[in-house]
Design a protein around this motif. Structure first.
Motif, PDB file in Angstrom:
ATOM      1  N   LYS A  61       0.842  -1.184   0.000  1.00  0.00           N
ATOM      2  CA  LYS A  61       0.000   0.000   0.000  1.00  0.00           C
ATOM      3  C   LYS A  61       0.887   1.247   0.000  1.00  0.00           C
ATOM      4  O   LYS A  61       2.073   1.181   0.370  1.00  0.00           O
ATOM      5  CB  LYS A  61      -0.926   0.019   1.212  1.00  0.00           C
ATOM      6  N   ILE A  62       0.322   2.353  -0.428  1.00  0.00           N
ATOM      7  CA  ILE A  62       1.049   3.622  -0.447  1.00  0.00           C
ATOM      8  C   ILE A  62       0.379   4.575   0.539  1.00  0.00           C
ATOM      9  O   ILE A  62      -0.800   4.928   0.365  1.00  0.00           O
ATOM     10  CB  ILE A  62       1.062   4.261  -1.845  1.00  0.00           C
ATOM     11  N   GLU A  63       1.094   4.948   1.562  1.00  0.00           N
ATOM     12  CA  GLU A  63       0.627   6.007   2.457  1.00  0.00           C
ATOM     13  C   GLU A  63       1.183   7.324   1.936  1.00  0.00           C
ATOM     14  O   GLU A  63       2.391   7.438   1.700  1.00  0.00           O
ATOM     15  CB  GLU A  63       1.104   5.750   3.884  1.00  0.00           C
ATOM     16  N   HIS A  64       0.313   8.299   1.744  1.00  0.00           N
ATOM     17  CA  HIS A  64       0.771   9.555   1.149  1.00  0.00           C
ATOM     18  C   HIS A  64       0.129  10.757   1.838  1.00  0.00           C
ATOM     19  O   HIS A  64      -0.895  10.649   2.527  1.00  0.00           O
ATOM     20  CB  HIS A  64       0.446   9.574  -0.349  1.00  0.00           C
ATOM     21  N   ASN A  65       0.757  11.897   1.621  1.00  0.00           N
ATOM     22  CA  ASN A  65       0.264  13.167   2.176  1.00  0.00           C
ATOM     23  C   ASN A  65      -0.422  14.022   1.112  1.00  0.00           C
ATOM     24  O   ASN A  65      -0.556  15.234   1.280  1.00  0.00           O
ATOM     25  CB  ASN A  65       1.433  13.947   2.796  1.00  0.00           C
ATOM     26  N   VAL A  96      -6.417  13.914  -1.612  1.00  0.00           N
ATOM     27  CA  VAL A  96      -6.084  14.347  -0.254  1.00  0.00           C
ATOM     28  C   VAL A  96      -5.235  13.261   0.400  1.00  0.00           C
ATOM     29  O   VAL A  96      -5.159  12.138  -0.100  1.00  0.00           O
ATOM     30  CB  VAL A  96      -7.370  14.608   0.564  1.00  0.00           C
ATOM     31  N   PRO A  97      -4.587  13.545   1.537  1.00  0.00           N
ATOM     32  CA  PRO A  97      -3.780  12.517   2.219  1.00  0.00           C
ATOM     33  C   PRO A  97      -4.589  11.259   2.524  1.00  0.00           C
ATOM     34  O   PRO A  97      -5.778  11.330   2.857  1.00  0.00           O
ATOM     35  CB  PRO A  97      -3.344  13.231   3.497  1.00  0.00           C
ATOM     36  N   GLY A  98      -3.954  10.126   2.362  1.00  0.00           N
ATOM     37  CA  GLY A  98      -4.641   8.862   2.594  1.00  0.00           C
ATOM     38  C   GLY A  98      -3.777   7.691   2.206  1.00  0.00           C
ATOM     39  O   GLY A  98      -2.533   7.772   2.246  1.00  0.00           O
ATOM     40  N   GLU A  99      -4.424   6.583   1.805  1.00  0.00           N
ATOM     41  CA  GLU A  99      -3.718   5.360   1.443  1.00  0.00           C
ATOM     42  C   GLU A  99      -4.249   4.817   0.124  1.00  0.00           C
ATOM     43  O   GLU A  99      -5.437   4.943  -0.178  1.00  0.00           O
ATOM     44  CB  GLU A  99      -3.888   4.306   2.541  1.00  0.00           C
ATOM     45  N   ARG A 128      12.060  23.435 -21.710  1.00  0.00           N
ATOM     46  CA  ARG A 128      11.203  22.261 -21.814  1.00  0.00           C
ATOM     47  C   ARG A 128       9.874  22.495 -21.112  1.00  0.00           C
ATOM     48  O   ARG A 128       9.741  23.366 -20.245  1.00  0.00           O
ATOM     49  CB  ARG A 128      11.881  21.045 -21.183  1.00  0.00           C
ATOM     50  N   TYR A 129       8.891  21.688 -21.504  1.00  0.00           N
ATOM     51  CA  TYR A 129       7.598  21.636 -20.839  1.00  0.00           C
ATOM     52  C   TYR A 129       7.388  20.207 -20.348  1.00  0.00           C
ATOM     53  O   TYR A 129       7.636  19.241 -21.089  1.00  0.00           O
ATOM     54  CB  TYR A 129       6.472  22.028 -21.797  1.00  0.00           C
ATOM     55  N   VAL A 130       6.934  20.081 -19.102  1.00  0.00           N
ATOM     56  CA  VAL A 130       6.720  18.751 -18.527  1.00  0.00           C
ATOM     57  C   VAL A 130       5.455  18.739 -17.678  1.00  0.00           C
ATOM     58  O   VAL A 130       5.031  19.772 -17.139  1.00  0.00           O
ATOM     59  CB  VAL A 130       7.902  18.297 -17.636  1.00  0.00           C
ATOM     60  N   LEU A 131       4.864  17.561 -17.583  1.00  0.00           N
ATOM     61  CA  LEU A 131       3.882  17.276 -16.541  1.00  0.00           C
ATOM     62  C   LEU A 131       4.621  16.538 -15.434  1.00  0.00           C
ATOM     63  O   LEU A 131       5.337  15.570 -15.696  1.00  0.00           O
ATOM     64  CB  LEU A 131       2.735  16.416 -17.077  1.00  0.00           C
ATOM     65  N   LYS A 132       4.434  16.992 -14.214  1.00  0.00           N
ATOM     66  CA  LYS A 132       5.129  16.408 -13.065  1.00  0.00           C
ATOM     67  C   LYS A 132       4.097  15.902 -12.062  1.00  0.00           C
ATOM     68  O   LYS A 132       3.306  16.680 -11.526  1.00  0.00           O
ATOM     69  CB  LYS A 132       6.029  17.452 -12.416  1.00  0.00           C
ATOM     70  N   VAL A 133       4.081  14.590 -11.829  1.00  0.00           N
ATOM     71  CA  VAL A 133       3.177  13.982 -10.854  1.00  0.00           C
ATOM     72  C   VAL A 133       3.960  13.706  -9.576  1.00  0.00           C
ATOM     73  O   VAL A 133       5.037  13.096  -9.626  1.00  0.00           O
ATOM     74  CB  VAL A 133       2.570  12.670 -11.390  1.00  0.00           C
ATOM     75  N   THR A 134       3.436  14.160  -8.445  1.00  0.00           N
ATOM     76  CA  THR A 134       4.113  13.977  -7.162  1.00  0.00           C
ATOM     77  C   THR A 134       3.183  13.289  -6.173  1.00  0.00           C
ATOM     78  O   THR A 134       2.074  13.778  -5.911  1.00  0.00           O
ATOM     79  CB  THR A 134       4.567  15.324  -6.578  1.00  0.00           C
ATOM     80  N   ILE A 135       3.627  12.150  -5.657  1.00  0.00           N
ATOM     81  CA  ILE A 135       2.958  11.490  -4.531  1.00  0.00           C
ATOM     82  C   ILE A 135       3.770  11.861  -3.298  1.00  0.00           C
ATOM     83  O   ILE A 135       4.879  11.356  -3.082  1.00  0.00           O
ATOM     84  CB  ILE A 135       2.913   9.959  -4.713  1.00  0.00           C
ATOM     85  N   SER A 136       3.242  12.774  -2.500  1.00  0.00           N
ATOM     86  CA  SER A 136       3.980  13.287  -1.345  1.00  0.00           C
ATOM     87  C   SER A 136       3.972  12.265  -0.214  1.00  0.00           C
ATOM     88  O   SER A 136       2.912  11.764   0.165  1.00  0.00           O
ATOM     89  CB  SER A 136       3.354  14.599  -0.855  1.00  0.00           C
TER      90      SER A 136
END
Length: 333
Positions: A61-65, A96-99, A128-136
């Motif tokens: 599982k991924i716990e994230h903020n 939102v933060p969760g799992e 450059r142009y980028v899409l950046k996905v962040t799982i905090s």
């Protein structure tokens, strides 16, 4: 040992899919490692729409903020590699933060995005142009995924496009005039011009026309300038000999050789302005970009036509003129 190997595996698989990518044009782009890949092509004011898929590694599982996606326009100086200057930065919060226990899709949309500058990969700088996905995440460290895309912006033909007329001269020794049909060219254009030999008392060995790109980065004492010769077009090779005007029509584009006949024994040549040597240089084979002027106060890219004459004592004479390059919509060229 298997436990240690598993510790370095990514905790999830992230993929970014654009809604219209099956029907959208792709163009080559060079990555940091020098590898060339195909990327989707956009232009300013378009909508950037798609879906992001996040799938945890099986059994974990991924716990994230929180999860977010950013659309970034960035400039990177190669002498300051790793530090990006963001001139465009848009953010969409996805979760939102969760799992996360299983695969989940997140739709995203950036509407009518202002992307004023074109993607550019130069000698000392890239844009450059980028899409950046962040799982905090906290102690475990954030998970980040990038997706590059290319931006090209198109311009209509200029309403005013003056011709270029210049001279190369040494008093009582040489007087050459040359002209080009215009000063602004699109990337698939043809440079058409003429050269007039009005006075030549020196023995010219050869004459070339070059297309040069000058890239300037930084400012003040930290300015870096790189000049590349992108094309070299031979106008004359060897002693001049006159050719009847009818023969010009049989000469191939890109390989026109100037041949003028000496009328006098003292190597003195004069010509009437009506007698000209044609130039026809196609730009489409070369990797050109539009002219970039002071992009975000970081860099500029300019193009020049450089006429080079070499005499029999290997002395070189130069005459340089800036030309403006722009990108014309493909269906307009």
């Amino acid at each position: 040992m298997n436990y240690l190997l598993g510790a370095f595996k990514p905790a999830s698989h992230i993929s970014i899919v654009f809604t219209d990518e099956k029907n959208r044009k792709k163009v080559p782009i060079k990555k940091e490692n020098g590898q060339t890949v195909m990327a989707l092509l956009f232009q300013s004011q378009e909508n950037i729409v798609g879906k992001i898929s996040i799938e945890p590694v099986q059994g974990k599982k991924i716990e994230h903020n929180g999860i977010k996606v950013e659309l970034l326009g960035q400039i990177e100086m190669y002498f300051d590699r790793g530090n990006f200057y963001d001139f465009t930065s848009l953010v969409r919060e996805l979760d939102v933060p969760g799992e996360l226990y299983e695969k989940k899709l997140y739709p995203f949309e950036f509407s009518t995005v202002e992307m004023p500058y074109e993607t550019y990969n130069g000698v000392n700088v890239r844009l450059r142009y980028v899409l950046k996905v962040t799982i905090s995440r906290g102690y475990a460290g954030s998970i980040i995924e990038y997706q590059d895309f290319v931006v090209r912006n198109y311009s209509p033909p200029p309403s005013i496009n003056n011709s270029i007329k210049m001279e190369v001269g040494i008093e009582d020794c040489m007087h050459i005039e040359f002209e080009y049909n215009k000063s602004k060219y699109h990337l698939k254009d043809v440079i058409i011009g003429k050269i007039y030999f009005l006075l030549v008392r020196i023995k010219i060995k050869n004459m070339d026309l070059e297309i040069r790109r000058r890239e300037s980065t930084g400012s003040g004492a930290n300015t870096h300038v790189e000049t590349e010769t992108l094309a070299k077009f031979e106008l004359m090779d060897g002693a001049p000999v006159r050719v009847p005007r009818s023969r010009y029509e049989t000469m191939s584009d890109g390989d026109i050789i100037l041949e003028l006949k000496r009328k006098r024994e003292d190597d003195f040549i004069t010509h009437q302005p009506s007698e000209s040597i044609p130039i026809r240089l196609f730009l489409s084979p070369y990797e050109l970009t539009p002219t970039h002027r002071n992009i975000n106060n970081k860099f500029s890219v300019k193009y020049y036509l450089n006429l080079v004459l070499v005499d029999e004592e290997d002395r070189r004479y130069f005459k340089q003129q800036e030309i403006i390059m722009y990108r014309l919509a493909e269906d307009s060229s």
